[in-house]
Design a protein around this motif. Structure first.
Motif, PDB file in Angstrom:
ATOM      1  N   UNK A  58     -11.064  14.426   1.533  1.00 25.46           N
ATOM      2  CA  UNK A  58     -12.306  13.935   2.137  1.00 25.46           C
ATOM      3  C   UNK A  58     -13.231  13.272   1.130  1.00 25.46           C
ATOM      4  N   UNK A  59     -12.814  13.167  -0.123  1.00 25.76           N
ATOM      5  CA  UNK A  59     -13.673  12.554  -1.149  1.00 25.76           C
ATOM      6  C   UNK A  59     -13.519  11.045  -1.212  1.00 25.76           C
ATOM      7  N   UNK A  60     -12.743  10.456  -0.309  1.00 28.90           N
ATOM      8  CA  UNK A  60     -12.609   8.999  -0.312  1.00 28.90           C
ATOM      9  C   UNK A  60     -12.443   8.474   1.114  1.00 28.90           C
ATOM     10  N   UNK A  61     -12.738   7.184   1.268  1.00 29.45           N
ATOM     11  CA  UNK A  61     -12.631   6.505   2.562  1.00 29.45           C
ATOM     12  C   UNK A  61     -12.107   5.103   2.328  1.00 29.45           C
ATOM     13  N   UNK A  62     -10.982   4.749   2.961  1.00 26.09           N
ATOM     14  CA  UNK A  62     -10.435   3.400   2.838  1.00 26.09           C
ATOM     15  C   UNK A  62     -11.289   2.438   3.663  1.00 26.09           C
ATOM     16  N   UNK A  63     -11.729   1.351   3.047  1.00 27.03           N
ATOM     17  CA  UNK A  63     -12.556   0.350   3.728  1.00 27.03           C
ATOM     18  C   UNK A  63     -11.739  -0.882   4.121  1.00 27.03           C
ATOM     19  N   UNK A  64     -10.958  -1.389   3.213  1.00 29.89           N
ATOM     20  CA  UNK A  64     -10.138  -2.588   3.459  1.00 29.89           C
ATOM     21  C   UNK A  64      -8.799  -2.419   2.750  1.00 29.89           C
ATOM     22  N   UNK A  65      -7.733  -3.062   3.307  1.00 35.97           N
ATOM     23  CA  UNK A  65      -7.661  -3.844   4.545  1.00 35.97           C
ATOM     24  C   UNK A  65      -7.719  -2.945   5.772  1.00 35.97           C
ATOM     25  N   UNK A 109      -4.298   7.980  -3.111  1.00 33.67           N
ATOM     26  CA  UNK A 109      -5.534   7.965  -2.328  1.00 33.67           C
ATOM     27  C   UNK A 109      -5.614   9.208  -1.443  1.00 33.67           C
ATOM     28  N   UNK A 110      -4.509   9.577  -0.835  1.00 36.76           N
ATOM     29  CA  UNK A 110      -4.486  10.732   0.057  1.00 36.76           C
ATOM     30  C   UNK A 110      -4.801  12.024  -0.699  1.00 36.76           C
ATOM     31  N   UNK A 111      -4.483  12.071  -1.998  1.00 35.00           N
ATOM     32  CA  UNK A 111      -4.717  13.288  -2.770  1.00 35.00           C
ATOM     33  C   UNK A 111      -6.198  13.588  -2.978  1.00 35.00           C
ATOM     34  N   UNK A 112      -7.080  12.609  -2.734  1.00 33.76           N
ATOM     35  CA  UNK A 112      -8.521  12.834  -2.865  1.00 33.76           C
ATOM     36  C   UNK A 112      -9.117  13.496  -1.619  1.00 33.76           C
ATOM     37  N   UNK A 165       0.804  -1.225   0.000  1.00 35.66           N
ATOM     38  CA  UNK A 165       0.000   0.000   0.000  1.00 35.66           C
ATOM     39  C   UNK A 165       0.841   1.282   0.000  1.00 35.66           C
ATOM     40  N   UNK A 166       2.157   1.158   0.089  1.00 34.60           N
ATOM     41  CA  UNK A 166       3.017   2.343   0.205  1.00 34.60           C
ATOM     42  C   UNK A 166       2.926   3.240  -1.016  1.00 34.60           C
ATOM     43  N   UNK A 167       2.977   2.646  -2.215  1.00 32.51           N
ATOM     44  CA  UNK A 167       3.039   3.450  -3.425  1.00 32.51           C
ATOM     45  C   UNK A 167       1.697   4.057  -3.808  1.00 32.51           C
ATOM     46  N   UNK A 168       0.600   3.385  -3.491  1.00 34.36           N
ATOM     47  CA  UNK A 168      -0.720   3.901  -3.866  1.00 34.36           C
ATOM     48  C   UNK A 168      -1.242   4.911  -2.843  1.00 34.36           C
ATOM     49  N   UNK A 169      -0.620   4.948  -1.668  1.00 40.94           N
ATOM     50  CA  UNK A 169      -1.105   5.825  -0.599  1.00 40.94           C
ATOM     51  C   UNK A 169      -1.143   7.309  -0.999  1.00 40.94           C
ATOM     52  N   UNK A 170      -0.100   7.884  -1.639  1.00 40.68           N
ATOM     53  CA  UNK A 170      -0.191   9.300  -2.013  1.00 40.68           C
ATOM     54  C   UNK A 170      -1.353   9.597  -2.959  1.00 40.68           C
TER      55      UNK A 170
END
Length: 441
Positions: A409-416, A404-407, A397-402
């Protein structure tokens, strides 16, 4: 572009940009692994390049070296580090000889022997005169980079300037071509060849038009200056991959305090190098648009797959050729290991589930459009009126984290769940930074 490497200048310019010129001469020299004297020589060399580029401009328009490298929004239409590619470390004799060859070929098609006679007549007497082999090597190089071409016919071959494109297009077509190249070179990678083509078109139009045309219609905000510098390695690395050849280079990890080391020619002044000599088989080049970084993925005979930041690679040289069966086998292993890599991670795969919230009823759904555009092989598995769920299998998840973070409040991580907790902890840390210093504010 010239034939010799300029690793030292690349590392110097990168530090100059990243530190905004805050380092002293001694700090620059220590970071580069060179003496202060060598640093001063490098600085003089770069000043000479800038002076050469602007020698035709009026005194009021000439740029000093500090101004050339100063970050400015409006100067970003002409990237400030590109000038190094226009004046790569050519020897003075080589520069003079190639200029003489091109000037002669610009008038008529000539053979190698005729060009040798031209060089011997035009080059200054205090310089060493070239031989036929040297001239033929220069012609071979100029032909490889597309500057000249052979004229069809029997031997001995005649050469001419390869300027068909600029000669066959009208002025309006040249302006349209310039605009297209300008947009593509500023928005796509790799970009250096596009900048060089744009520069050549601009000079040609300024020479042929009776009045200077307005050919600067766009402005760009350029973020990653090192991206252009690292493209200097692309040619030799892509050639090694295409020809299945190993490479040798001196590598400086980003964690090192030193980013370059001069070659030790005098044992009295030999200094310890922080870089590591590497011998590896290059397989793939990856560009990380999030941070503007180039990576080389290679196979090491002892450690398997290895990853290198191209900004730390210096003194690259091609080595022996490997068998095609072995090369394809190593390439298949690499492709399988990065099949689910967001960039180049080869860790354990995990299925990521994220809920994205739609922006509302008004206007286009730019959140969904961006996810579909940038989400690579991920899929939207569930849609509701106010949100949708996006799933993707990635190596860690390290590389995809930035991304996701760039969205925000428009996103919410559900899993894992562990990744969800990581994101919650990060946002709480950010929230703490903005808490009021005084109470009741």
């Amino acid at each position: 572009m010239a034939k010799e490497s300029f690793d030292k200048e690349i590392q110097f310019l990168r530090m100059l940009v990243l530190t905004s010129g805050a380092y002293s001469r001694q700090q620059f020299a220590e970071r580069l692994g060179i003496s202060v004297h060598t640093f001063d020589k490098t600085l003089r060399r770069l000043k000479e390049i800038v002076a050469t580029m602007y020698q035709q401009a009026p005194d009021t328009q000439r740029k000093e070296f500090t101004e050339m490298l100063r970050y400015s929004y409006f100067d970003s239409t002409d990237p400030m580090l590109l000038f190094l590619f226009r004046a790569k470390s050519l020897k003075e004799s080589e520069s003079q000889r190639i200029s003489t060859l091109l000037a002669a070929l610009n008038e008529q098609a000539l053979t190698a022997i005729e060009l040798l006679d031209v060089c011997c007549k035009d080059i200054q007497t205090d310089s060493s005169l070239p031989d036929e082999k040297t001239v033929r090597n220069d012609l071979k190089y100029l032909e490889e980079v597309g500057v000249i071409k052979k004229v069809p016919g029997p031997r001995p071959y005649r050469y001419r300037i390869h300027n068909d494109l600029s000669q066959e297009l009208t002025q309006d077509e040249l302006v349209d071509l310039y605009d297209f190249v300008d947009v593509m070179s500023n928005t796509q990678v790799p970009s250096v060849q596009g900048y060089l083509l744009r520069d050549g078109l601009k000079k040609h139009m300024n020479r042929t038009l009776s009045e200077p045309a307005s050919i600067e219609p766009f402005l760009y905000k350029y973020h990653y200056h090192s991206r252009i510098l690292d493209e200097a390695h692309l040619s030799i690395l892509l050639s090694a991959i295409q020809n299945r050849r190993k490479i040798d280079f001196l590598y400086f990890s980003p964690k090192n305090t030193q980013s370059y080391s001069s070659k030790n020619t005098n044992p009295l002044f030999e200094r310890e190098m922080e870089g590591k000599l590497q011998k590896t088989l290059p397989l793939k080049i990856v560009y990380d648009h999030q941070y503007g970084r180039w990576y080389l993925l290679a196979n090491d005979s002892r450690h398997g797959i290895k990853k290198y930041r191209m900004e730390g690679m210096t003194q690259i040289e091609q080595g022996e050729t490997v068998d095609s069966i072995l090369f394809n086998e190593k390439k298949s292993v690499l492709e399988e290991s990065i099949k689910h890599s967001w960039v180049l991670d080869t860790g354990r795969s995990v299925i990521l589930k994220v809920r994205f919230f739609n922006p509302g009823d008004t206007g286009p759904n730019f959140i969904k459009d961006r996810v579909l555009l940038q989400g690579q092989w991920g899929e939207i598995t569930e849609e509701q009126l106010d949100s949708f769920i996006f799933e993707i299998k990635v190596n860690g998840t390290t590389e995809i984290k930035p991304w996701i973070r760039s969205f925000g409040s428009s996103c919410e991580v559900l899993e894992p769940i562990y990744f969800r907790n990581e994101m919650i902890a990060e946002w709480k840390e950010l929230e703490a930074y903005y808490e009021p210093v005084q109470e009741n504010i």
